[in-house]
Design a protein around this motif. Structure first.
Motif, short mmCIF file in Angstrom:
data_model
loop_
_atom_site.label_atom_id
_atom_site.label_comp_id
_atom_site.label_asym_id
_atom_site.label_seq_id
_atom_site.Cartn_x
_atom_site.Cartn_y
_atom_site.Cartn_z
N SER A 1 0.80 -1.25 -0.05
CA SER A 1 -0.08 0.06 -0.13
C SER A 1 0.81 1.19 0.02
O SER A 1 2.06 1.02 0.52
CB SER A 1 -0.86 -0.15 1.23
N GLY A 2 0.34 2.46 -0.29
CA GLY A 2 1.03 3.58 -0.60
C GLY A 2 1.51 4.14 0.79
O GLY A 2 0.84 4.08 1.84
N SER A 3 2.82 5.08 1.08
CA SER A 3 2.86 5.57 2.21
C SER A 3 2.82 7.10 1.99
O SER A 3 3.01 7.96 3.08
CB SER A 3 4.47 5.41 2.47
N TYR A 4 2.40 7.56 0.94
CA TYR A 4 2.14 8.91 0.61
C TYR A 4 1.37 9.67 1.76
O TYR A 4 1.65 10.65 2.29
CB TYR A 4 1.47 9.34 -0.60
N ASP A 5 0.22 9.25 2.09
CA ASP A 5 -0.76 9.86 2.95
C ASP A 5 -0.09 10.15 4.17
O ASP A 5 -0.40 11.29 4.88
CB ASP A 5 -2.15 9.01 3.31
N ALA A 6 0.69 9.28 4.80
CA ALA A 6 1.13 9.64 6.15
C ALA A 6 2.42 10.67 5.91
O ALA A 6 2.40 11.31 6.94
CB ALA A 6 1.71 8.02 6.64
N VAL A 7 3.20 10.41 4.96
CA VAL A 7 4.21 11.11 4.82
C VAL A 7 3.78 12.75 4.67
O VAL A 7 4.30 13.82 5.17
CB VAL A 7 5.10 10.79 3.59
N HIS A 8 2.74 12.88 3.81
CA HIS A 8 2.16 14.17 3.31
C HIS A 8 1.66 14.74 4.72
O HIS A 8 1.70 15.85 4.92
CB HIS A 8 0.86 14.04 2.45
N ARG A 9 0.83 13.88 5.55
CA ARG A 9 0.46 14.53 6.70
C ARG A 9 1.47 15.06 7.77
O ARG A 9 1.48 16.14 8.36
CB ARG A 9 -0.50 13.57 7.62
N ASN A 10 2.47 14.26 7.95
CA ASN A 10 3.52 14.51 8.71
C ASN A 10 4.28 15.53 8.20
O ASN A 10 4.83 16.37 9.06
CB ASN A 10 4.36 13.30 8.87
N ALA A 11 4.50 15.68 6.96
CA ALA A 11 5.37 16.77 6.34
C ALA A 11 4.57 18.45 6.68
O ALA A 11 5.36 19.06 7.03
CB ALA A 11 5.45 16.74 4.97
N LEU A 12 3.47 18.26 6.78
CA LEU A 12 2.61 19.43 7.04
C LEU A 12 2.73 19.66 8.55
O LEU A 12 2.89 20.70 8.90
CB LEU A 12 1.21 18.87 6.59
N ILE A 13 2.64 18.64 9.35
CA ILE A 13 2.88 18.95 10.93
C ILE A 13 4.43 19.52 11.15
O ILE A 13 4.66 20.56 11.73
CB ILE A 13 2.80 17.56 11.58
#
Lengths: 92, 471
Positions: free
Chosen positions: B221-233
């Protein structure tokens, strides 16, 4: 084993250097945590189980596990008395 | 060394070794990195300047005279390898060799033996390092975390950070933490990272289509969603966010738009673009490194966009503010501790060194007695420096790139035998120099002239006393 406490509702906190500022916006109260208390608070917030929390504190503070457990209990008790924590199941 | 400068002639010869000439069609860049100086001259000015550097009594135009006088003097300091007792310049902690992702280009094979570092080992290593910092009265300490994915052993990172900070307060030194991460940790952990880590190097390859293709989880599965959320934080937190994007032949033309998107969305402090390092896994996944010229040209375009946002663009081998004999921790007395207590100069895995007939381990950590170093192995790590890389001898980029990765960048031995990595490093360094001189248009012109580009990139030596520039 459960810690027996949970944070009261509405508490926010912010880190500034080695200091944590806790704010209860609903009751318009605030507290400052430093040193061991700041570390323990951050560990609590990561959601560790109690025994893991004790082990982490013992490594960081150079205490044996018994002393770390007692130290943690004392801090939890203090926070409870200050109104930062409430007993589990007491509602928020 | 001092005796070398006893005569004017010897001094002149030595100075010329640190001055480079790079032809840019009708102009020539004169670059003296160790003097922090550069100039653009006409081709006709090259020979008089060379004669001046060789000690000749040549009259130079007034505009060039001061520059020529400066670069004719021996450089104030020539970077040299470390020597003497090993005093760690920084502590690297390999908290775990495990990773929760299955990146399509990654060569990190599962390794037998200890995967996670026991938190007690991290405690002992931090105590040893901070004791050393105190003993040697070091004003600034550095602890870096590597993996695998360091936060697959988050308790190790946590112990090291809290303990390190306590010790730094006791000692009275400053302490900086840096982590290289895939950024897939929980939201709660991300807030902790934003509060406690000074610099986060976040592997983030781009938009969902790119990132999920390159960097899936182990269940694919993709890891993008978590990385995107965390990059914003992280963008909102105290940590300096540095995005590191791996560029392939498919994504190279998208670098400018990726740069704009990263800047607008995540407000990073820096964006590092690195080209894919080919592995058997990347080849199996049909992922390939970009063409060096395409990478350099798109890097330049991306850098111009980043500059509009005040974001620094980084390519590790082309940092012109760094004057170094080695590109990475190896040879800098940076001590890296592995989960099994091995102390090494490099964070790559042992099988990667061994494939190149290298042993970059230089000691062991014992819980009771501390760090023990094998001095022969320390000497070997220190010997891996640009002074011992014949290919780099005449390259104008030698003090910035220093030959690149000692393990993965195989160097030719003949002057001018540059490979893809050399070509792109030379071009991007050239861009950085010309940008500092406000002369980037000269490089654009060279890109449009294939013969001039070839001549510039592949001249066997850039040394001003050896370069052959047709007049």
């Amino acid at each position: 084993m459960k810690a027996g406490y949970c944070c009261i509702g509405g508490i926010l906190w912010v880190k500034n250097g080695d200091t944590l500022l806790l704010v209860d916006d609903t009751q318009r109260r605030s507290w400052t945590l430093r040193g061991d208390e700041a570390i323990a608070w951050e560990l609590l917030c990561t959601g560790y189980r109690y025994e893991k929390l004790v082990r982490q504190l013992s490594l960081i503070l150079a205490l044996d596990e018994t002393a770390a457990r007692e130290h943690l209990q004392a801090m939890l008790h203090t926070w409870h008395q200050k109104g930062i924590l409430q007993q589990n199941g007491a509602g928020s | 060394m001092l005796r070398l400068h006893d005569t004017p002639q010897a001094a002149a010869i030595d100075a010329a070794a640190h001055v480079f000439a790079v032809p840019l069609r009708t102009r020539v860049l004169i670059y003296a990195p160790l003097h922090n100086s550069a100039a653009i001259i006409d081709r006709a000015g090259l020979d008089p300047l060379r004669q001046h550097l060789a000690g000749g009594d040549i009259s130079l135009p007034a505009a060039l005279a001061d520059f020529a006088t400066l670069i004719a003097t021996p450089p104030p300091a020539v970077p040299g390898p470390k020597s003497g007792p090993l005093i760690p310049s920084a502590l690297g902690i390999l908290s775990t060799r495990a990773c929760n992702l299955a990146c399509r280009y990654c060569g990190f094979l599962p390794e037998t033996g200890q995967q996670h570092m026991p938190p007690s080992l991290a405690r002992d290593a931090v105590n040893w390092y901070m004791d050393t910092v105190a003993t040697h009265d070091i004003a600034h300490a550095e602890i870096h975390f590597f993996g695998g994915e360091p936060f697959c052993a988050e308790d190790v990172v946590e112990v090291a950070v809290h303990l390190g900070r306590r010790r730094a307060t006791e000692i009275g030194c400053s302490l900086r933490f840096e982590v290289a991460t895939n950024g897939t940790f929980s939201e709660a952990r991300c807030h902790w990272v934003a509060d406690n880590i000074d610099t986060v190097i976040l592997s983030f390859d781009g938009t969902p289509d790119i990132h999920n293709k390159h960097r899936p989880r182990r269940d694919l599965s993709g890891s993008y969603d978590a990385v995107h959320r965390n990059a914003l934080i992280l963008a909102e937190g105290n940590a300096a966010l540095s995005i590191r994007a791996c560029i392939t032949d498919e994504t190279v033309t998208k670098m400018p738009e990726l740069a704009a998107w990263f800047c607008e969305t995540f407000h990073p402090e820096a964006i590092g673009f690195e080209t894919l390092q080919p592995t058997q896994w990347s080849q199996a996944a049909d992922l390939h490194p970009p063409d060096a010229l395409a990478f350099a040209r798109n890097f330049m375009r991306a850098a111009e966009i980043c500059a509009e946002y005040g974001v620094q663009t980084a390519y590790a081998a082309s940092n012109i503010s760094a004057k170094q004999v080695t590109f990475c921790p190896v040879g800098k007395d940076f001590v890296i501790i592995a989960p099994d207590g091995t102390l090494s100069a490099c964070y790559l895995r042992r099988y990667e060194w061994e494939a190149k007939n290298m042993d970059l381990a230089f000691g062991r950590f014992d819980a009771r007695t501390g760090a023990h170093f094998d001095l022969d192995h320390v000497a070997f790590a220190r010997s891996l420096n640009v002074h011992n890389k014949p290919l780099c001898d005449g390259c104008f980029n030698k003090w910035h790139c220093a030959g690149g990765c000692h393990v993965n960048h195989s160097l030719g031995t003949q002057p001018g035998d540059y490979d893809r990595l050399c070509v792109q490093s030379r071009l991007i360094t050239l861009y950085n120099i010309l940008k500092a001189l406000d002369q980037v248009a000269l490089l654009e012109d060279v890109f449009d002239d294939a013969a001039a580009l070839q001549r510039m990139l592949l001249q066997p030596s850039d040394r001003i006393d050896r370069v052959e520039v047709p007049l």
